[in-house]
Design a protein around this motif. Structure first.
Motif, mmCIF file in Angstrom:
data_model
loop_
_atom_site.group_PDB
_atom_site.id
_atom_site.type_symbol
_atom_site.label_atom_id
_atom_site.label_comp_id
_atom_site.label_asym_id
_atom_site.label_seq_id
_atom_site.Cartn_x
_atom_site.Cartn_y
_atom_site.Cartn_z
ATOM 1 N N GLU A 25 21.834 -18.011 93.277
ATOM 2 C CA GLU A 25 21.875 -16.913 92.317
ATOM 3 C C GLU A 25 20.676 -16.954 91.366
ATOM 4 O O GLU A 25 20.028 -15.944 91.128
ATOM 5 N N ASP A 63 20.989 -8.698 89.336
ATOM 6 C CA ASP A 63 21.563 -7.925 90.439
ATOM 7 C C ASP A 63 20.641 -6.796 90.856
ATOM 8 O O ASP A 63 20.478 -6.510 92.047
ATOM 9 N N ASN A 82 18.909 -6.358 94.573
ATOM 10 C CA ASN A 82 18.992 -5.113 95.346
ATOM 11 C C ASN A 82 17.601 -4.571 95.660
ATOM 12 O O ASN A 82 17.353 -4.047 96.754
#
Length: 862
Positions: A123, A823, A827
């Motif tokens: 992450e 995030d 993407n």
């Protein structure tokens, strides 16, 4: 041998038809239901579509054997794939879930904490989970699985049960019997040739005459088996009756030696102690006085080294206070991060050792990271001398077999303390209580391949997961660490005094501009030469530091001015006099003599810039009476070079230690009273916002090598930039002045610690492809960052525009809200991947021709 290789490019929509999907994980205990136990498995494949756990059923025969970290074979579409069990999960709400095909014959390679750590790495650093998991795998472990066929019953019994007409089944049994009962399937096929039959093998498996197992090959080294001699009861009785051995004195010496050493010795040790031959040992075995056996032993990289016992030092009040604060946090379950800011020579290592003993006394383990392999020998000596055989060492200079055996020993609990470089952070220590990062400011703690993690940040997360204390030690902490301490995120501890109240060395600047003569380059100033002479006359030693190896920084044509360049990288070639070639320090491309100018065709060249090789030559010319050890990447290529060179210098076989940054920190040699910095400016000219900080750190660290014994030290710094604040602050020992000025610059330029950076580097062998891909990525990223959230710089050619034959463009994201943007950024990278594939298809090139490196929190922007 049959190997189940990885399948790539599997379409995501095919997974739906497999009845596989990801379920929330839970502990492996208590997950069984009336329909079975389910686990999440990560397929070992580079495909982005497969970078998520898939759910499988544990078949009844594997219940209780499949654990977190187990390696399994699982069906995927119409293939078998290698996968790693991440943990158990709740039963999925779909009618059919496929079962695990086989459990690989290998102990679990990670535990639940390591799974959580790898998920965090994935992450934070925008990498795949697969790439993160590879960090925790055993050294040298193969990524293929081999199927073995073995006899399940005695060969005679199997042959009796198989009809004579089933010739092919009988051939399989005989082939296995001739190979000690087991063969890899591929070797079995090769052994039988046309006589092999898959149907015959299946029939034997169904009847239970043979069985199959799957295993991952061990590292590409054999196990070490040692012959062990042990005294028998008859041998002990013989010693009590020496008359019986009056005619066999060698046999008596063998038995006495074994008795005096606990009854067991390795054969080489026994022969050395008893001073006997192999023949005498064989005679003793025949007489039943000694038994011999083979025993597997772990490789010990330091088996030939001795480590004298080192008694603990008495701590001064500052050290006592630091140890008390660390111990209190260790005794609490929450752990925490401690920044131990101690000047050079203040005894940080002694605090580490006491803290480790505190952890061991509470049945916990400890991990110590060092930034350079060159530091490891000294740390190993101190730690093994203090803690004995509980210390394991992990770094890349060890052989593959040594690394694997050290890893095995850690996993099996034989070692409770681990010392090593960056990758040692993932050592499989149980109940971790303490992590120490020595010289925490060093850039070598940053990984330069995906995932590009920083050991300091990952250590902080591992400490949090383990409830351990993380100690960050340095005389020159990173600005980010100091800032975190000021905000209260870290506990700040200060060691402001040297051990035994020894003074810091006196430092002075030599302005090399005043010594410059047109057409000539002064390498060693008269002041430094005179100081070296006085050091020699008093029987003391000196360290000379220059952070550039080779003889000359570049070679220039004297006719037209052309500078010889690397054909693969946008850098000049460095001249190495000993090998008489020009070498690129990035890709190792070289040119041998004669050096013909490609621009004008002349063979008239001049050398410019200096390296450690040139300084070594100048020392021989000016000070022939002083011997010198040169320590850089060129002289430390063999396995134990660092260790041997430092031992020679400590034993005073040389008066001067000359080297690059590997000698600038961590060395504690009491007889060194002089440190000379040949050129303090080598880092200042780099197009990098950390250039000033690195210069200050290096100068402060190397200065601290002087005066660590009873004699006072002296530091002479040669520079062409005496007014630069980094050099001025380092010479004065004024860390606070440097931090204030550097923080002001960072705040104004919106650099860390006031922002976080993401550097995205696109490369290709064709410049136009790299540029087009970078521009496409820029268009995708532009809407990502709103004006108040940060800024996106680029695309632009990277400072090192060509490296190892690939053109490089980069974009840099500066933001104080990276967690908020993570995030969106992930993407955007998926969108870029689709754009890249489309572009490559249009251009008729392979997808791999254009690569993207994502560096979160980079330590350099070059």
């Amino acid at each position: 041998m049959v190997a189940y290789h990885l399948e790539v490019g599997i379409k995501a929509d095919l997974l739906v038809g497999s009845g596989l999907y990801n379920c929330p994980m839970s502990g492996l205990k208590g997950t069984g239901t009336e329909t079975g136990t389910f686990v999440n498995v990560l397929i070992d494949a580079p495909s982005r579509q497969l970078d998520r756990p898939l759910t499988y059923l544990v078949p009844p025969e594997l219940e209780g054997e499949v654990r977190t970290g187990s390696i399994v074979l699982v069906p995927l579409i119409n293939t078998l794939q290698v996968g790693y069990v991440l943990g158990a999960c709740r039963p999925p709400d779909i009618p059919r879930i496929r079962a695990i095909e086989a459990l690989v014959d290998e102990p679990p390679v990670f535990d639940e904490d390591m799974v959580r750590l790898c998920e965090w790495i994935s992450e934070r650093y925008l990498s795949s989970l697969n790439q993160a998991l590879r960090l925790v795998m055993p050294p040298g472990r193969s990524r293929r699985v081999v199927e073995y066929i073995s006899l399940a019953v005695d060969a005679g019994e199997a042959l009796e049960a198989v009809p004579a007409r089933a010739a092919r089944r009988r051939d399989i049994i005989r082939a296995l019997a001739a190979s000690e009962g087991e063969l890899p399937l591929q070797e079995l096929k090769e052994c039988l040739g046309n006589a092999f039959s898959s149907q015959a093998l299946k029939a034997l498996l169904d009847k239970g005459h043979v069985k199959r197992r799957f295993a991952i090959p061990r590292p590409r080294v054999s196990r070490v088996n040692v012959r062990i001699a042990e005294i028998t009861a008859a041998g002990r009785r013989a010693i009590e009756d020496p008359e019986s051995l009056a005619r066999a004195p060698a046999r008596l010496r063998l038995l006495v030696a074994l008795r005096d050493h606990g009854g067991v010795l390795t054969v080489p040790e026994l022969q050395r102690v008893a001073k006997t031959s192999t023949a005498a040992l064989k005679d003793a075995e025949k007489a039943g006085l000694v038994s011999l056996r083979l025993e597997e032993r772990l490789r010990d990289p330091f088996a030939t080294r001795s480590f004298p016992n080192i008694e603990p030092h008495v701590l001064n009040p500052e050290q006592e206070e630091a140890l008390r604060a660390i111990g209190e946090r260790m005794d609490k379950s929450g752990g925490g991060v401690v920044l131990l800011h101690g000047i050079t020579g203040s005894g940080k290592t002694e605090v580490y050792l006491h803290a480790i003993e505190h952890a061991l006394a509470r049945s916990r383990t400890a991990l110590v990271l060092v930034p350079e392999i060159a530091l490891t020998p000294q740390m190993v000596q101190r730690f093994k001398g203090r803690l004995g055989d509980e210390v394991a060492v992990l770094h890349s200079r060890l052989g593959l077999g040594e690394r694997y055996d050290q890893w095995r020993g850690i996993r099996e609990g034989r070692y409770r303390v681990v010392i090593g470089a960056r990758s040692a952070l993932f050592a499989p220590l149980d109940d971790l209580g303490l992590i120490v990062i020595d010289e925490e400011h060093e850039s070598t703690y940053k990984e330069n391949s995906t995932p590009r993690y920083h050991a300091r940040e990952v250590a902080e997360e591992r400490a949090r997961l383990s409830g351990a204390v993380l100690v960050l030690g340095s005389a020159t902490p990173l600005l980010e660490s100091r800032h975190a301490a000021e905000k209260g995120d870290y506990t700040y501890l200060r060691l402001a005094r040297r051990v035994d109240d020894r003074p810091l060395p006196g430092a002075e600047i030599v302005d090399m501009r005043e010594l410059s003569v047109p057409g000539l380059r002064t390498i060693l100033s008269p002041r430094l030469v005179n100081a070296l002479v006085r050091t020699y006359e008093t029987g003391e030693q000196a360290i000379l530091f220059l952070n550039r190896r080779g003889f000359a920084r570049f070679l220039q044509c004297h006719e037209c001015g052309y500078i010889f360049q690397c054909r693969n990288c946008s850098v000049s070639l460095c001249f190495h006099a000993r090998e008489t070639y020009l070498l690129c320090h990035h890709c190792n491309w070289s040119i041998s003599e004669p050096f013909i100018c490609p621009q004008c065709g002349k063979n008239v060249v001049r050398y410019a810039g200096i390296g450690t090789e040139r300084v070594e030559e100048e020392l021989r010319r000016l000070l022939p009476q002083m011997s010198c050890i040169r320590m850089d990447a060129d002289t430390t290529r063999h396995k134990h070079a660092h260790w041997d060179m430092l031992e020679d210098f400590k034993s005073r076989k040389a008066q001067i230690l000359l080297g690059t940054q590997m000698i600038a920190k961590g060395l504690d040699i009491p007889n060194v009273t002089l440190v000379g910095v040949i050129n303090a400016d080598t880092s200042l000219g780099l197009p990098d916002f950390r250039a000033g900080e690195r210069t200050f750190q290096l100068l402060t660290q190397v200065s601290g090598r002087a005066g660590r014994g009873a004699l006072p030290g002296r530091v002479i710094v040669q520079t062409f930039n005496p007014e630069h604040y980094a050099i001025r602050s380092a010479v004065r020992g004024d860390a606070e002045a440097f931090y204030r000025q550097e923080l002001a610059f960072r705040r104004e330029a919106f650099y860390p610690p006031y922002s976080r950076l993401v550097n995205l580097v696109i490369s290709s062998e064709r410049e136009e492809h790299a540029r087009a891909a970078a521009e496409g990525l820029g268009e995708i990223l532009k809407p990502l960052v709103r004006p108040h959230e940060g800024e996106l710089l680029g695309p632009a050619p990277a400072p090192l525009a060509k490296l190892k034959g690939r053109y490089r463009f980069h974009l840099t994201l500066k933001t104080a809200f990276l967690e908020r943007l993570a995030d969106r950024l992930r993407n955007a990278l998926s969108s870029y991947d689709a754009f890249r594939r489309s572009y490559c298809k249009q251009q008729g090139i392979a997808h791999e021709d254009i690569s993207l490196a994502v560096d979160v929190d980079p330590v350099t922007l070059l």
